[in-house]
Every structure is written in C-alpha cells, then in structure tokens.
Design a protein around this motif. Structure first.
Motif, PDB file in Angstrom:
ATOM      1  N   MET A 151       0.860  -1.195   0.000  1.00 46.04           N
ATOM      2  CA  MET A 151       0.000   0.000   0.000  1.00 46.04           C
ATOM      3  C   MET A 151       0.891   1.238   0.000  1.00 46.04           C
ATOM      4  O   MET A 151       2.003   1.199   0.497  1.00 46.04           O
ATOM      5  CB  MET A 151      -0.824   0.072   1.284  1.00 46.04           C
ATOM      6  CG  MET A 151      -1.848  -1.002   1.473  1.00 46.04           C
ATOM      7  SD  MET A 151      -2.899  -0.513   2.870  1.00 46.04           S
ATOM      8  CE  MET A 151      -3.878  -1.984   3.041  1.00 46.04           C
ATOM      9  N   GLU A 163     -11.475   8.741   5.530  1.00 41.03           N
ATOM     10  CA  GLU A 163     -12.236   7.552   5.126  1.00 41.03           C
ATOM     11  C   GLU A 163     -12.432   7.488   3.608  1.00 41.03           C
ATOM     12  O   GLU A 163     -12.222   6.429   3.005  1.00 41.03           O
ATOM     13  CB  GLU A 163     -13.560   7.497   5.886  1.00 41.03           C
ATOM     14  CG  GLU A 163     -14.380   6.239   5.668  1.00 41.03           C
ATOM     15  CD  GLU A 163     -13.640   4.951   6.050  1.00 41.03           C
ATOM     16  OE1 GLU A 163     -12.804   4.983   6.974  1.00 41.03           O
ATOM     17  OE2 GLU A 163     -13.883   3.916   5.385  1.00 41.03           O
ATOM     18  N   ILE A 166      -9.353   5.987   1.917  1.00 38.15           N
ATOM     19  CA  ILE A 166      -9.292   4.519   2.036  1.00 38.15           C
ATOM     20  C   ILE A 166     -10.254   3.878   1.039  1.00 38.15           C
ATOM     21  O   ILE A 166      -9.900   2.937   0.322  1.00 38.15           O
ATOM     22  CB  ILE A 166      -9.641   4.087   3.477  1.00 38.15           C
ATOM     23  CG1 ILE A 166      -8.609   4.630   4.460  1.00 38.15           C
ATOM     24  CG2 ILE A 166      -9.745   2.563   3.560  1.00 38.15           C
ATOM     25  CD1 ILE A 166      -8.987   4.432   5.922  1.00 38.15           C
ATOM     26  N   GLN A 167     -11.465   4.421   0.959  1.00 38.33           N
ATOM     27  CA  GLN A 167     -12.481   3.837   0.072  1.00 38.33           C
ATOM     28  C   GLN A 167     -12.094   3.970  -1.397  1.00 38.33           C
ATOM     29  O   GLN A 167     -12.301   3.030  -2.175  1.00 38.33           O
ATOM     30  CB  GLN A 167     -13.829   4.514   0.318  1.00 38.33           C
ATOM     31  CG  GLN A 167     -14.464   4.067   1.619  1.00 38.33           C
ATOM     32  CD  GLN A 167     -15.733   4.850   1.937  1.00 38.33           C
ATOM     33  OE1 GLN A 167     -16.205   5.651   1.126  1.00 38.33           O
ATOM     34  NE2 GLN A 167     -16.286   4.608   3.121  1.00 38.33           N
ATOM     35  N   GLY A 169      -9.104   3.993  -2.609  1.00 35.26           N
ATOM     36  CA  GLY A 169      -8.065   3.001  -2.861  1.00 35.26           C
ATOM     37  C   GLY A 169      -8.634   1.601  -2.992  1.00 35.26           C
ATOM     38  O   GLY A 169      -8.268   0.842  -3.899  1.00 35.26           O
ATOM     39  N   GLU A 170      -9.555   1.254  -2.101  1.00 34.24           N
ATOM     40  CA  GLU A 170     -10.139  -0.092  -2.157  1.00 34.24           C
ATOM     41  C   GLU A 170     -10.976  -0.258  -3.416  1.00 34.24           C
ATOM     42  O   GLU A 170     -10.987  -1.317  -4.033  1.00 34.24           O
ATOM     43  CB  GLU A 170     -10.973  -0.342  -0.892  1.00 34.24           C
ATOM     44  CG  GLU A 170     -10.076  -0.530   0.331  1.00 34.24           C
ATOM     45  CD  GLU A 170     -10.835  -0.768   1.618  1.00 34.24           C
ATOM     46  OE1 GLU A 170     -12.044  -0.446   1.677  1.00 34.24           O
ATOM     47  OE2 GLU A 170     -10.205  -1.275   2.574  1.00 34.24           O
ATOM     48  N   HIS A 171     -11.667   0.808  -3.808  1.00 35.38           N
ATOM     49  CA  HIS A 171     -12.552   0.726  -4.971  1.00 35.38           C
ATOM     50  C   HIS A 171     -11.760   0.475  -6.253  1.00 35.38           C
ATOM     51  O   HIS A 171     -12.172  -0.311  -7.103  1.00 35.38           O
ATOM     52  CB  HIS A 171     -13.359   2.016  -5.090  1.00 35.38           C
ATOM     53  CG  HIS A 171     -14.338   2.013  -6.217  1.00 35.38           C
ATOM     54  ND1 HIS A 171     -15.556   1.360  -6.135  1.00 35.38           N
ATOM     55  CD2 HIS A 171     -14.283   2.550  -7.463  1.00 35.38           C
ATOM     56  CE1 HIS A 171     -16.198   1.510  -7.282  1.00 35.38           C
ATOM     57  NE2 HIS A 171     -15.443   2.232  -8.101  1.00 35.38           N
ATOM     58  N   GLY A 173      -8.528  -0.630  -6.409  1.00 31.62           N
ATOM     59  CA  GLY A 173      -7.553  -1.716  -6.261  1.00 31.62           C
ATOM     60  C   GLY A 173      -6.161  -1.249  -5.888  1.00 31.62           C
ATOM     61  O   GLY A 173      -5.287  -2.074  -5.621  1.00 31.62           O
ATOM     62  N   GLU A 174      -5.919   0.074  -5.892  1.00 32.84           N
ATOM     63  CA  GLU A 174      -4.612   0.603  -5.481  1.00 32.84           C
ATOM     64  C   GLU A 174      -4.790   1.187  -4.086  1.00 32.84           C
ATOM     65  O   GLU A 174      -5.278   2.306  -3.925  1.00 32.84           O
ATOM     66  CB  GLU A 174      -4.117   1.645  -6.484  1.00 32.84           C
ATOM     67  CG  GLU A 174      -3.824   1.010  -7.838  1.00 32.84           C
ATOM     68  CD  GLU A 174      -3.381   1.992  -8.920  1.00 32.84           C
ATOM     69  OE1 GLU A 174      -2.919   1.521  -9.968  1.00 32.84           O
ATOM     70  OE2 GLU A 174      -3.504   3.210  -8.728  1.00 32.84           O
ATOM     71  N   ARG A 175      -4.413   0.395  -3.088  1.00 31.43           N
ATOM     72  CA  ARG A 175      -4.743   0.767  -1.718  1.00 31.43           C
ATOM     73  C   ARG A 175      -3.772   1.782  -1.147  1.00 31.43           C
ATOM     74  O   ARG A 175      -2.559   1.669  -1.294  1.00 31.43           O
ATOM     75  CB  ARG A 175      -4.786  -0.492  -0.832  1.00 31.43           C
ATOM     76  CG  ARG A 175      -5.938  -1.407  -1.170  1.00 31.43           C
ATOM     77  CD  ARG A 175      -5.833  -2.699  -0.434  1.00 31.43           C
ATOM     78  NE  ARG A 175      -4.585  -3.393  -0.756  1.00 31.43           N
ATOM     79  CZ  ARG A 175      -4.117  -4.431  -0.080  1.00 31.43           C
ATOM     80  NH1 ARG A 175      -4.769  -4.900   0.960  1.00 31.43           N
ATOM     81  NH2 ARG A 175      -2.984  -5.001  -0.439  1.00 31.43           N
ATOM     82  N   TRP A 177      -3.186   4.174   2.459  1.00 34.92           N
ATOM     83  CA  TRP A 177      -3.602   4.200   3.859  1.00 34.92           C
ATOM     84  C   TRP A 177      -3.136   5.483   4.550  1.00 34.92           C
ATOM     85  O   TRP A 177      -1.963   5.837   4.466  1.00 34.92           O
ATOM     86  CB  TRP A 177      -3.040   2.981   4.593  1.00 34.92           C
ATOM     87  CG  TRP A 177      -3.913   2.659   5.758  1.00 34.92           C
ATOM     88  CD1 TRP A 177      -3.689   2.989   7.061  1.00 34.92           C
ATOM     89  CD2 TRP A 177      -5.164   1.961   5.740  1.00 34.92           C
ATOM     90  NE1 TRP A 177      -4.736   2.546   7.854  1.00 34.92           N
ATOM     91  CE2 TRP A 177      -5.655   1.922   7.057  1.00 34.92           C
ATOM     92  CE3 TRP A 177      -5.945   1.389   4.709  1.00 34.92           C
ATOM     93  CZ2 TRP A 177      -6.877   1.317   7.394  1.00 34.92           C
ATOM     94  CZ3 TRP A 177      -7.152   0.787   5.039  1.00 34.92           C
ATOM     95  CH2 TRP A 177      -7.596   0.747   6.377  1.00 34.92           C
ATOM     96  N   ALA A 240      -1.677  -4.564  -7.593  1.00 40.57           N
ATOM     97  CA  ALA A 240      -2.983  -4.115  -8.107  1.00 40.57           C
ATOM     98  C   ALA A 240      -3.227  -4.758  -9.470  1.00 40.57           C
ATOM     99  O   ALA A 240      -3.117  -5.967  -9.599  1.00 40.57           O
ATOM    100  CB  ALA A 240      -3.071  -2.599  -8.133  1.00 40.57           C
TER     101      ALA A 240
END
Ligand SMILES: [Zn+2]
Length: 264
Positions: A151, A163, A166-167, A169-171, A173-175, A177, A240
């Motif tokens: 990450m 928040e 974070i979302q 990145g998760e959405h 695929g490239e996270r 933090w 990713a």
C-alpha cells in the motif's frame, strides 16, 4: 550539483473546451537520479535510483488517463524534475535555503531532496490556488517501514477525507492508507536559524514529518492529499492490476480520487 543545468518545474495543462472553473492540480516528485548528494547513498542503496522520478511518472500517467476519459474538470500537472548529485556546487548540511514562498529551510540531510523540490513546486501550484492538490512522491523510507510494500501512505490536510481516501483506494484496487497530520509534530522541526528544519536529525515517523514540512507550502484553503509511494514504487511480481515489477501504481487511484473530489 547536477552537471547539466536542466532541472525545472514543468507545468502541463488539460482543459476541456468550456471548462473554466479552478483546475485540480497533480504534482509529482521527479528526481531522475538520486545519489543522495553530499549525504551520499552508500552500499547498494543507490541502485535503482533512476526510479526516483516515479511520482512524476505517475502524475503524468494520471493526467494522460484523465484526458483520455474526457474528464470534465480542468487539471494542471506540475512535475518537479531534477537530479540529486554531489559536487562543489552541491548543498551541504546546515546550509539555509530560501524556498519560493520565502520560507527558510535548514538542511539536515541532502538525501531528503524530494521534499525540497516539492516545496517549491507546491508553492508554485498554489500561486493561483487550485481546487485541490494530489501529489505523488517516492519520498521516505519510513513509509516502507510502516506499511511494507503493498500500500502507499496518504497524508491530508482535510480530516474528513481520511475515510474517502481509504475507500477510493479499495474501490480502484490501489490501496492507500492514511497517517496522522497533526500540528504538534512541527515542534520537532524547529530550527534556531531558519523557519523550519528540512527533516529531523534522527527518529521515527519521517513520512509524517515530511508531510508536515510540505504542508507549509500548500495554501491552507486548498484540500491537499500527499501520497508517499516509496512503499509501492516497485513490487516483485506486480501490484494491483499490473503484473510487472514497475506498475504505475497510483494512476487508477488518482483518477478515482479526482472523480470523488469533483463530486464532493
Ligand atoms: Zn534522496
């Protein structure tokens, strides 16, 4: 101390016809080779330092992706391009450097050159305050110690973005933090001869201090997200969506992030 006096800050502009609102800004660290300077990198740590321009490469990649998507908002892309060399003209520890916005900086380690070129670039990007800034940099070893290499680290001057970062990145695929961005860290960057130290002389958390330092060059009214991608610049076997060691991590994230910023 680069033998070729070809360092510079490159501005690229994207405008869809009729889009006249304040532009979003991409900023990238583009150190095309990092020897460490007077604080010369030793052993094997100089190997691969032609890759210290990945922040710029990813900022440019993000701009290209946005143009191909006919992104509705205007975007400026600022690339901080230089090499970090040794030589008689090189800066040294304890030198005091005046940045573009007049801030004086006491140098602690010439290998912390990324935050120096980004300082001027962020200040330049804020002369006409953009709608928001996203910067990318392979900036610190501390972010690698903190996150491993799956990450990237994120630091922002907007608490309510934590928040959503974070979302995003998760959405895609490239996270990415987030880490804290709190005023009291500045107490550890006090200099007796300048407005600020470039970095601390020792101690952990350099990725946080680097962001606090960079924050001095960002207009407080501008929402800013700093992505420290030293932890994702290279990853054996890919990361990713991209299966090669060098993967352009951050382009998808940047597109996703700007979509969210203009929807905010
Ligand atoms: Zn360096």
């Amino acid at each position: 101390a680069s033998p070729n006096r070809d360092a510079g800050i490159l501005q690229l502009r994207y405008r869809l016809t009729g889009a006249e609102e304040r532009p979003l800004a991409l900023v990238g660290k583009g150190i095309c080779f990092d020897t460490g300077g007077s604080n010369l990198k030793t052993g094997g740590s100089m190997l691969g330092m032609h890759g210290d321009m990945q922040g710029s490469a990813v900022a440019l990649g993000t701009l290209l992706a946005l143009t191909r998507l006919n992104f509705p908002a205007p975007v400026d892309c600022w690339l901080a391009l230089a090499e970090n060399h040794i030589g008689s003209r090189a800066v040294k520890c304890n030198d005091v450097v005046t940045a573009l916005n007049g801030t004086t900086i006491e140098l602690i380690n010439t290998d912390a050159e990324g935050r120096m070129v980004l300082a001027d670039t962020l200040a330049l990007a804020c002369r006409k305050p953009p709608r928001a800034i996203l910067d990318y940099a392979t900036l610190t070893g501390a972010v690698v110690s903190s996150l491993g290499n799956r990450m990237a680290g994120a630091l922002t001057n907007r608490r309510h973005w934590v928040e959503p970062i974070i979302q995003a990145g998760e959405h895609c695929g490239e996270r990415v933090w987030p880490f804290p961005y709190e005023d009291d860290y500045d107490d550890d960057l006090k200099s007796e001869v300048a407005d600020t130290l470039q970095c601390r002389t020792a101690g952990a958390g350099d990725h946080i201090y680097a962001a606090r330092f960079l924050g001095r060059f960002v207009d407080k009214d501008v929402g800013w997200l700093h992505v420290d991608m030293a932890s994702t610049g290279t990853h054996k076997g890919g990361l990713a969506h991209i299966p090669s060691d060098i993967q352009g991590f951050g382009v998808r994230f940047g597109v996703e992030w700007f979509k969210r910023v203009i929807a905010e």
